[in-house]
Every structure is written in structure tokens, then in C-alpha cells.
Design an enzyme around this catalytic site. Structure first.
Site, PDB file in Angstrom:
ATOM      1  N   LYS A  52       1.222  -1.188   0.144  1.00  0.00           N
ATOM      2  CA  LYS A  52       0.054   0.286  -0.117  1.00  0.00           C
ATOM      3  C   LYS A  52       0.726   0.991  -0.182  1.00  0.00           C
ATOM      4  O   LYS A  52       1.678   1.257   0.729  1.00  0.00           O
ATOM      5  CB  LYS A  52      -0.907  -0.170   1.474  1.00  0.00           C
ATOM      6  CG  LYS A  52      -1.961   1.387   1.408  1.00  0.00           C
ATOM      7  CD  LYS A  52      -2.964   0.725   2.366  1.00  0.00           C
ATOM      8  CE  LYS A  52      -4.016   1.806   2.602  1.00  0.00           C
ATOM      9  NZ  LYS A  52      -4.965   1.832   3.790  1.00  0.00           N
ATOM     10  N   SER A 127      -9.832   1.892   2.527  1.00  0.00           N
ATOM     11  CA  SER A 127      -8.734   2.946   2.150  1.00  0.00           C
ATOM     12  C   SER A 127      -8.109   1.686   0.796  1.00  0.00           C
ATOM     13  O   SER A 127      -7.212   2.205   0.826  1.00  0.00           O
ATOM     14  CB  SER A 127      -8.079   3.833   2.662  1.00  0.00           C
ATOM     15  OG  SER A 127      -7.205   3.576   3.578  1.00  0.00           O
ATOM     16  N   SER A 151     -10.117  -0.395   6.824  1.00  0.00           N
ATOM     17  CA  SER A 151      -9.555  -0.438   5.821  1.00  0.00           C
ATOM     18  C   SER A 151      -8.768  -2.122   4.819  1.00  0.00           C
ATOM     19  O   SER A 151      -8.351  -1.272   4.047  1.00  0.00           O
ATOM     20  CB  SER A 151      -8.104   0.653   5.540  1.00  0.00           C
ATOM     21  OG  SER A 151      -9.569   2.045   5.130  1.00  0.00           O
TER      22      SER A 151
HETATM   23  N1  GLN Z   1     -13.363   4.760   5.357  1.00  0.00           N
HETATM   24  C1  GLN Z   1     -12.679   4.676   7.402  1.00  0.00           C
HETATM   25  C2  GLN Z   1     -11.721   6.267   7.187  1.00  0.00           C
HETATM   26  O1  GLN Z   1     -12.402   6.754   6.314  1.00  0.00           O
HETATM   27  C3  GLN Z   1     -11.493   4.164   7.592  1.00  0.00           C
HETATM   28  C4  GLN Z   1     -10.354   4.540   7.139  1.00  0.00           C
HETATM   29  C5  GLN Z   1      -9.311   2.894   7.363  1.00  0.00           C
HETATM   30  O2  GLN Z   1      -9.500   2.109   7.845  1.00  0.00           O
HETATM   31  N2  GLN Z   1      -7.599   3.933   7.036  1.00  0.00           N
HETATM   32  O3  GLN Z   1     -11.626   6.936   7.878  1.00  0.00           O
END
Ligand code: GLN
Length: 446
Positions: A52, A127, A151
Site C-alpha cells: 500500500k 482505503s 481499511s
Molecule cells: N473508511 C474509514 C475512514 O475513512 C477507515 C479508513 C481506514 O481504516 N484507514 O476513516
């Protein structure tokens, strides 16, 4: 083989932001020589892996999918990357994500929208959408993602692969660009539970470079894959099968429980009463931490610098205004507000108190049960563009994964059926540092 497959499908899936082909070939060649000399000893020897783009890689562009880091070449490797090198894996490239890991669909990337390999009109989740899509599309065998509020698990569910968020402190965060430091964890995304256990084994452990990494033994995760769940006690929170969860998702979980029951496990309904406050607490706490963490991107030290500033203050302001996307700005503003004097007690402090209650909910359930099971997401993957103008609907996507980060416990998503050809995920949550039991259950179900 990875690059061949990427050439075939990445034009459509768009999972990769940067490829490292030359270096990967060099590594592969030197590994080939070792193989011929029969020096291949590591279990992950030669495995192609994607990373990532918020995990720093020495000399390999790391953007966090943000314009503000568009030409950023780190001068060191994250601890997890070093550990993979010790295992002699081959880094294929860097994977798309929502900007600074803020989002649930990959639509917040400054560069491209990764698509769901099961249906190219749908999102891969986020994400870590690039990480999940690249494994689902067969571009790499393994990938690393990060999980602050879901995410890893949510994109794994949407893409039909296995994704684990380890216990907070299990894996070093050194070299992970921080979003919300008290919630962030790096974790493995793979096709099978067994692969997942091998990859977690490789990246776990105490790291002197990360004071929040934990000094606890790293057990042999793979040895947990016995297939035996006899007598195991499963808790199913009623809040996880309630409002907003579709009928098909609910049934997929009940069917999974039947499979485990047949093998001798028992399950009961329980309550995690403070779940309904988790989303609100998460967005206050994660945004507060983000507003502090992202202060370092000032146009001076890293990445993008505005070409038209009149003075230093103007340079900071314009570099940030031009470099960050809308969602990132929304979170910085929310976080700065929540931390400001006069509001701190009402918002930040309250959210911390709620976090403690949520943690306590989990502790109470884990006094009697071995694991908690529910869906990973309330629905399967949604269409690209469907939620983009409505941040609140987007935020609700993580309602079942966020409490796990607030409590710091580990959780996995494993494929559990389909809804109209779209994969669904089963979430298995364990006690602190008990990834072993999670893997045991996941493997028995797989
Ligand atoms: N979708 C969540 C957010 O927007 C989680 C993101 C994540 O786990 N990095 O914060």
C-alpha cells in the site's frame, strides 16, 4: 508472471500507482541463482507482493495517493518492508488507496479510481482498495494494507479475499505514514487464510523504532490451522445483524454459523451496547489525530510546494490548499475544531470516554466467549460514484469494523458467499493478541 498479469488487467483494475519492475527483476534473478544453489530456505521466498502506498519504501515513490507527496522518494524502508526483504519476497510495486487512507472506496485517490475485479463498475472498497483488488485480480499473491477503521477488512470483503487487522501493537508502524496513530495497524491481505498466517508471521514483532509495538511473543500462527473448533464459544452481537444490514448479508452470517456449529462450535447472541456511538467517536478521534499528524506536510519538508507564494505563511497555506484533496481537508478541519480550546472537553474528551466504554463492551464479552462473529460490511460493494457526494453514507460503511479499532483487538474478514455475484465477508474478532484463534476459526470455515 505478476508483470504479465498486470499488463493484461491493470489497465482495467488500476490497482497499482507505481511499479518497480527493474528492481523486482534483479531481485528475482538473484533469488533464481540462490534457488539453483539450493539456498532457498524462507517460506515466503520469491513471493510477489504489493505494498500500500502509505508504507514507505526506500527510493520507491510513496505518495499516499496524495498530490502533496506526488514526487516523494523515501530515504528508508518501513520495518515491515525490511522484514519482507529478510524473507526474500519480491516487491512488485505500490498500490492505490484513498488519500492518506481516508475513505472507503478508493474514490479519494488523487491519481486514479481502482475498480472491483468482480464488477468493474463497482468500488473495491477502501482505503486499501488497491491492495485487495490486486490480490483478487491475481496480480500479486500477497499484499500489505493498513486499517484505521476497517481499511483492510472492508476492501477484503468487497473483493472476496482474506484481510486481517492485527492487534494494535502486533506489527510495527515504523514507516507507515500516520493517519490516526492510536488506531492504525498494518496487516496482510491474501487469497487464503494459510497465506495470511504466513505473512503475519513475517511482519510481526517488537520493534525498537515503534514505541507502541508490543513486547509479546509472536506465536506460530500457521500451527493454529488445525481445523478443530470443537467446544469453541462464539458470540454474535445483535447490533451487528440489525438495522442497515441486508437480508442476504444476515443470512450469509447465519449460514456460516451453521457450518461452524456442525463442527462442534456453539454460538449465542450477545450485546455490545455502545456500538451505536462508535462511528461518532471514531470520526472525532481519528480526525483529531489526523489534524496533528498531517501538520508536517507544509510544502517545506516533503513533497509538493506551491510555485506562487509571496511569503513563508503564504507558502504553507497554498501548498496545503493545493496539495490536499477535499476529504483530507474535511478531516483536518473537523479535527482542529474538536481539539480547539473551549471545545476539547465537549468533543475530544467525550469521544475518549466513549472509546473506553466500547473497549469495556468487548472485554465483557470476551470473558465468556472465544471469538465474536458478524458481517464485515452491511452491504456488498457499491457502485462507483454512488456515495461520493454524501460523506455520511460513506462513513456508515465502516460501522461494523470501526469498534474493533477503537478496542485495539484483532479482526479478520474471510469470504462468505455472494450477493448477486458480489462477494461478502465474514468478520471474526478475537481477544488482544489472539490472532491464533481467529485463524483457527477462519480456516475451519474456509
Ligand atoms: N473508511 C474509514 C475512514 O475513512 C477507515 C479508513 C481506514 O481504516 N484507514 O476513516
Amino acid at each position: 508472471e505478476s508483470y504479465k498479469r498486470i499488463a493484461q488487467v491493470d489497465g482495467k483494475v488500476q490497482a497499482f500507482l507505481t511499479l518497480d519492475e527493474e528492481k523486482a527483476r534483479q531481485t528475482a534473478n538473484s533469488l533464481d541463482e540462490k534457488l539453483n544453489a539450493k539456498h532457498a530456505s524462507n517460506l515466503l521466498f520469491g513471493m510477489p507482493i504489493g505494498i500500500k502506498d502509505n508504507i514507505v519504501t526506500k527510493g520507491l515513490r510513496t505518495t499516499c495517493a496524495s498530490k502533496i507527496l506526488e514526487n516523494f522518494n523515501p530515504i528508508y524502508d518501513a520495518t515491515v518492508v525490511q522484514k519482507l526483504q529478510q524473507q526474500e519476497t519480491v516487491t512488485i510495486g505500490k498500490l492505490n488507496m484513498d488519500e492518506f487512507a481516508m475513505g472507503s472506496s478508493n474514490e479519494n485517490s488523487h491519481y486514479q479510481k481502482t475498480r472491483n475485479p468482480w464488477d468493474l463498475d463497482r468500488v473495491p472498497g477502501g482505503s486499501s482498495g488497491g491492495s485487495a483488488a490486486s490480490v483478487a485480480a491475481g496480480e500479486v499473491l500477497f499484499s500489505l494494507g493498513s486499517d484505521t477503521g476497517g481499511s483492510i477488512r472492508q476492501p477484503a470483503a468487497f473483493c472476496g479475499v482474506v484481510g486481517l487487522k492485527p492487534t494494535y501493537g502486533r506489527v510495527s508502524r515504523f514507516g507507515l505514514v500516520a493517519f490516526a496513530s492510536s488506531l492504525d495497524q498494518i496487516g496482510p491481505i491474501t487469497r487464503t487464510v494459510e497465506d495470511n498466517a504466513y505473512l503475519l508471521q513475517a511482519i510481526s514483532g517488537l520493534d525498537p523504532m515503534d514505541s507502541t509495538s508490543a513486547n509479546v511473543d509472536v506465536p506460530n500462527f500457521v500451527s493454529a490451522l488445525t481445523g478443530d473448533v470443537k467446544g469453541l464459544k462464539i458470540a454474535v452481537p445483535k447490533e451487528y445483524l440489525g438495522e442497515g444490514v441486508t437480508e442476504t448479508v444476515r443470512h450469509s452470517v447465519l449460514d456460516a454459523l451453521k457450518v461452524l456449529e456442525k463442527q462442534g462450535a456453539v454460538w449465542e447472541e450477545v450485546s455490545l451496547p455502545h456500538s451505536k456511538y462508535a462511528l461518532a467517536a471514531y470520526y472525532l478521534l481519528s480526525s483529531s489525530e489526523a489534524s496533528a499528524n498531517l501538520a508536517r506536510f507544509d510544502g517545506v519538508r516533503y513533497g509538493y510546494r506551491t510555485p506562487n507564494a509571496d511569503n513563508l505563511l503564504d507558502l504553507y497555506k497554498k501548498s496545503r490548499a493545493e496539495g490536499f484533496g477535499d476529504e483530507v481537508k474535511r478531516r483536518i478541519m473537523l479535527g482542529t475544531f474538536a481539539l480547539s480550546s473551549g471545545y476539547y472537553d465537549a468533543y475530544y474528551k467525550k469521544a475518549q470516554q466513549v472509546r473506553t466504554l466500547i473497549k469495556k463492551d468487548f472485554e465483557d464479552v470476551f470473558e465468556k466467549y472465544d471469538v465474536i462473529i458478524g458481517p464485515t460490511t452491511p452491504t456488498p460493494a457499491f457502485k462507483i460514484g454512488e456515495n461520493i457526494d454524501d460523506p455520511l453514507t460513506m462513513y456508515v460503511n465502516d460501522i461494523l469494523t470501526i469498534p474493533v479499532n477503537l478496542a485495539g483487538v484483532p479482526g479478520i474478514s474471510v469470504p462468505c458467499g455472494f450477493d448477486n455475484g458480489l462477494p461478502l465477508g465474514l468478520q471474526i474478532i478475537g481477544k488482544h493478541f489472539d490472532e491464533k484463534t481467529i485463524y483457527r476459526v477462519a480456516h475451519a470455515f474456509e
